[in-house]
Design an enzyme around this catalytic site. Structure first.
Site, PDB file in Angstrom:
ATOM      1  N   LYS A 198      -9.073   4.578 -19.234  1.00  0.00           N
ATOM      2  CA  LYS A 198      -9.391   5.007 -20.592  1.00  0.00           C
ATOM      3  C   LYS A 198      -8.142   4.902 -21.487  1.00  0.00           C
ATOM      4  O   LYS A 198      -7.605   3.829 -21.636  1.00  0.00           O
ATOM      5  CB  LYS A 198      -9.976   6.416 -20.560  1.00  0.00           C
ATOM      6  CG  LYS A 198     -10.988   6.641 -19.418  1.00  0.00           C
ATOM      7  CD  LYS A 198     -12.258   5.805 -19.529  1.00  0.00           C
ATOM      8  CE  LYS A 198     -13.111   5.788 -18.268  1.00  0.00           C
ATOM      9  NZ  LYS A 198     -13.501   7.072 -17.726  1.00  0.00           N
TER      10      LYS A 198
ATOM     11  N   ASP B  30      -8.053  17.315 -15.307  1.00  0.00           N
ATOM     12  CA  ASP B  30      -8.343  15.921 -15.640  1.00  0.00           C
ATOM     13  C   ASP B  30      -8.044  15.768 -17.134  1.00  0.00           C
ATOM     14  O   ASP B  30      -8.782  16.265 -17.988  1.00  0.00           O
ATOM     15  CB  ASP B  30      -9.815  15.618 -15.324  1.00  0.00           C
ATOM     16  CG  ASP B  30     -10.211  14.173 -15.657  1.00  0.00           C
ATOM     17  OD1 ASP B  30      -9.542  13.547 -16.494  1.00  0.00           O
ATOM     18  OD2 ASP B  30     -11.208  13.690 -15.087  1.00  0.00           O
TER      19      ASP B  30
ATOM     20  N   TYR C  16     -16.900  15.186 -15.521  1.00  0.00           N
ATOM     21  CA  TYR C  16     -17.325  13.787 -15.366  1.00  0.00           C
ATOM     22  C   TYR C  16     -18.353  13.681 -14.228  1.00  0.00           C
ATOM     23  O   TYR C  16     -18.115  14.196 -13.124  1.00  0.00           O
ATOM     24  CB  TYR C  16     -16.088  12.942 -15.067  1.00  0.00           C
ATOM     25  CG  TYR C  16     -16.334  11.459 -14.970  1.00  0.00           C
ATOM     26  CD1 TYR C  16     -16.678  10.710 -16.089  1.00  0.00           C
ATOM     27  CD2 TYR C  16     -16.211  10.797 -13.760  1.00  0.00           C
ATOM     28  CE1 TYR C  16     -16.906   9.350 -16.004  1.00  0.00           C
ATOM     29  CE2 TYR C  16     -16.424   9.422 -13.664  1.00  0.00           C
ATOM     30  CZ  TYR C  16     -16.777   8.709 -14.786  1.00  0.00           C
ATOM     31  OH  TYR C  16     -16.992   7.362 -14.683  1.00  0.00           O
TER      32      TYR C  16
ATOM     33  N   ARG D 140       0.836  -1.214   0.000  1.00  0.00           N
ATOM     34  CA  ARG D 140       0.000   0.000   0.000  1.00  0.00           C
ATOM     35  C   ARG D 140       0.866   1.258   0.000  1.00  0.00           C
ATOM     36  O   ARG D 140       0.484   2.300  -0.526  1.00  0.00           O
ATOM     37  CB  ARG D 140      -0.980   0.011   1.184  1.00  0.00           C
ATOM     38  CG  ARG D 140      -1.757   1.333   1.301  1.00  0.00           C
ATOM     39  CD  ARG D 140      -3.049   1.243   2.097  1.00  0.00           C
ATOM     40  NE  ARG D 140      -2.924   0.501   3.324  1.00  0.00           N
ATOM     41  CZ  ARG D 140      -2.301   0.963   4.427  1.00  0.00           C
ATOM     42  NH1 ARG D 140      -1.750   2.157   4.436  1.00  0.00           N
ATOM     43  NH2 ARG D 140      -2.238   0.210   5.502  1.00  0.00           N
TER      44      ARG D 140
HETATM   45  C1  LIG Z   1     -13.912   7.607 -16.485  1.00  0.00           C
HETATM   46  C2  LIG Z   1     -13.529   8.963 -16.079  1.00  0.00           C
HETATM   47  C3  LIG Z   1     -13.238   9.273 -14.730  1.00  0.00           C
HETATM   48  C4  LIG Z   1     -13.373   8.265 -13.620  1.00  0.00           C
HETATM   49  O1  LIG Z   1     -12.463   7.211 -13.763  1.00  0.00           O
HETATM   50  P1  LIG Z   1     -12.703   5.731 -13.182  1.00  0.00           P
HETATM   51  O2  LIG Z   1     -11.445   5.050 -13.572  1.00  0.00           O
HETATM   52  O3  LIG Z   1     -13.939   5.185 -13.828  1.00  0.00           O
HETATM   53  O4  LIG Z   1     -12.864   5.888 -11.707  1.00  0.00           O
HETATM   54  C5  LIG Z   1     -12.835  10.560 -14.444  1.00  0.00           C
HETATM   55  N1  LIG Z   1     -12.723  11.498 -15.401  1.00  0.00           N
HETATM   56  C6  LIG Z   1     -13.025  11.242 -16.682  1.00  0.00           C
HETATM   57  C7  LIG Z   1     -12.895  12.325 -17.685  1.00  0.00           C
HETATM   58  C8  LIG Z   1     -13.433   9.977 -17.076  1.00  0.00           C
HETATM   59  O5  LIG Z   1     -13.736   9.729 -18.354  1.00  0.00           O
END
Ligand SMILES: *Cc1c(COP(=O)(O)O)cnc(C)c1O
Length: 401
Positions: A209, A184, A112, A59
């Site tokens: 992603k 992000d 998001y 961790r």
């Molecule tokens: C999918 C997504 C998230 C969240 O990510 P997870 O891996 O599903 O927790 C945050 N920001 C954006 C732009 C996303 O597409």
């Protein structure tokens, strides 16, 4: 490895994060262990005091995780990175580290969904307030800033209409007001956009992603610029516990090796598909950063080197037309998420946002014929043929407006 600093981005994708390991593997080994043995009481003590270089407990730190983190930090042009169990774990770690009771956040309205809910419904319990703005208009960000604003939080491009925020302007507003700009960067990846170059203080990703790119891992990451922020955030992540595990780190690190060429193909395909859709008689409008019709096309050109794989478009026939397309695509798969090698298609009004009802959808900017496409790396002809066939199936009586 230090020679990496001089490599081009594509080469860094292949080589970054690698160290010398026992037996000379060309790929980082998977250290699938929860804990690490100390050689002696003294060795254990020196590890805990931070004097010896080594590992204690996964961790806290793990070599496989560390290799992937170093790779992403290098690709983003940051100092160090923190691997998290999901994108949401990365986002919540950032908020918990940087905010305290009484603080305020300015956030993109098109952020998001779960990020908005986290601010709205969870952090609000701790007296943290958020204002949601159309961040693609810089004046709107500026107007929302208060004396207690600590974070300006931006996603660019962002759902549902692939809105583009000018990162340099957002950074200038943040810094003038003693706040931090958090970006992000999930939709672009560092292959196309590196927010640190435009003044971001923290960059984060859902690695679920494009970074992993193969739709087989849920993971996130936070990249920071300097040691003080890194050690502060590492402590919080260690207490919250939302760390990534060694095997998922290994998979993401493998995905990173092809990031550069995958993104090239995503961009190439998406550009052709966006142009095809823009000329289609059954399509009302298309939003893609590579189309001149995008309201912030010029801002996009300043800050990203490719236009990405995400397209939104509105069908003239509304809800029924959306349903018809969903039920007639064959290659494009009906699924949420994005950024994988396979093309995914989604109709928010009949799928993710069905239960909220038409009125609520309208005020959230989710129109009835809105379709979102995450363009994969298949041959573009096959994707266009699939869309063409599905668009043909929209009943003629729906073709109004
Ligand atoms: C999918 C997504 C998230 C969240 O990510 P997870 O891996 O599903 O927790 C945050 N920001 C954006 C732009 C996303 O597409």
């Amino acid at each position: 490895m230090s020679h990496n600093k001089n490599l081009q981005f594509d080469s860094k994708c292949v080589h970054s994060g690698m160290k010398d390991y026992e037996f000379g593997p060309v790929i980082p080994p998977i250290y699938q262990t929860s804990t690490f043995r100390f050689e002696s009481a003294e060795h254990g003590a020196s590890l805990f005091k931070g004097e010896a270089n080594g590992y204690i407990y996964t961790r806290m730190k793990n070599p496989t995780v560390e290799a992937m983190e170093n790779s992403v930090a290098e690709l983003e042009g940051g100092y160090k990175a923190l691997g998290c169990a999901s994108g949401m774990a990365a986002i919540s770690t950032v908020f918990v580290t940087l905010l305290q009771s009484g603080d305020h956040v300015v956030c993109s309205k098109s952020v998001y969904g779960p990020t908005m809910t986290l601010l709205h419904s969870v952090l609000s319990k701790f007296n943290i307030e958020a204002t949601f703005v159309d961040s693609d208009i810089a004046e709107e960000i500026e107007r929302a800033v208060k004396p207690n604003t600590k974070i300006i939080y931006i996603e660019s491009p962002a759902n549902p209409v692939i809105a583009i925020t000018d990162l340099s302007s957002a950074a200038a507003i943040a810094h003038k007001n003693n706040a931090l700009l958090v970006v992000d960067n999930t939709f672009m990846s560092p292959a196309l956009q590196q927010p640190f170059k435009f003044g971001a203080d923290i960059v984060l990703h859902s690695m679920t992603k494009f970074l992993n790119g193969h739709a087989d891992v849920v993971a996130g990451i936070v990249v920071v610029k300097e040691e003080e922020m890194y050690s502060k955030m590492r402590k919080v992540l260690n207490q919250l516990g939302g760390v990534i595990d060694p095997f998922n780190s290994f998979l993401v690190h493998r995905g990173l090796k092809t990031l550069s060429i995958r993104m090239l193909r995503h961009c190439e395909n998406a550009q052709l598909i966006a142009e095809y859709l823009e000329n289609h008689p059954k399509v009302k409008w298309v939003r893609y950063p590579g189309l001149k019709s995008h309201p912030n096309y010029l801002v996009g050109l300043k800050q990203h080197s490719g236009h990405g794989g995400m397209i939104s478009f509105e069908l003239k026939g509304g809800f029924k037309a959306g349903e018809a397309v969903m039920n007639n695509v064959k290659l494009c798969q009906l699924a949420v998420s994005l950024g994988g090698v396979e093309t995914l298609i989604q109709h928010p009004a009949s799928m993710t946002h069905l239960t909220m009802g038409e009125e609520a959808r309208k005020s959230a900017g989710i129109t009835e014929g809105l379709v979102r496409l995450s363009v994969g790396i298949e041959n573009v002809k096959d994707i266009i043929d699939d869309l063409e066939n599905a668009l043909k199936k929209i009943p003629e009586k729906e073709m109004v407006g």
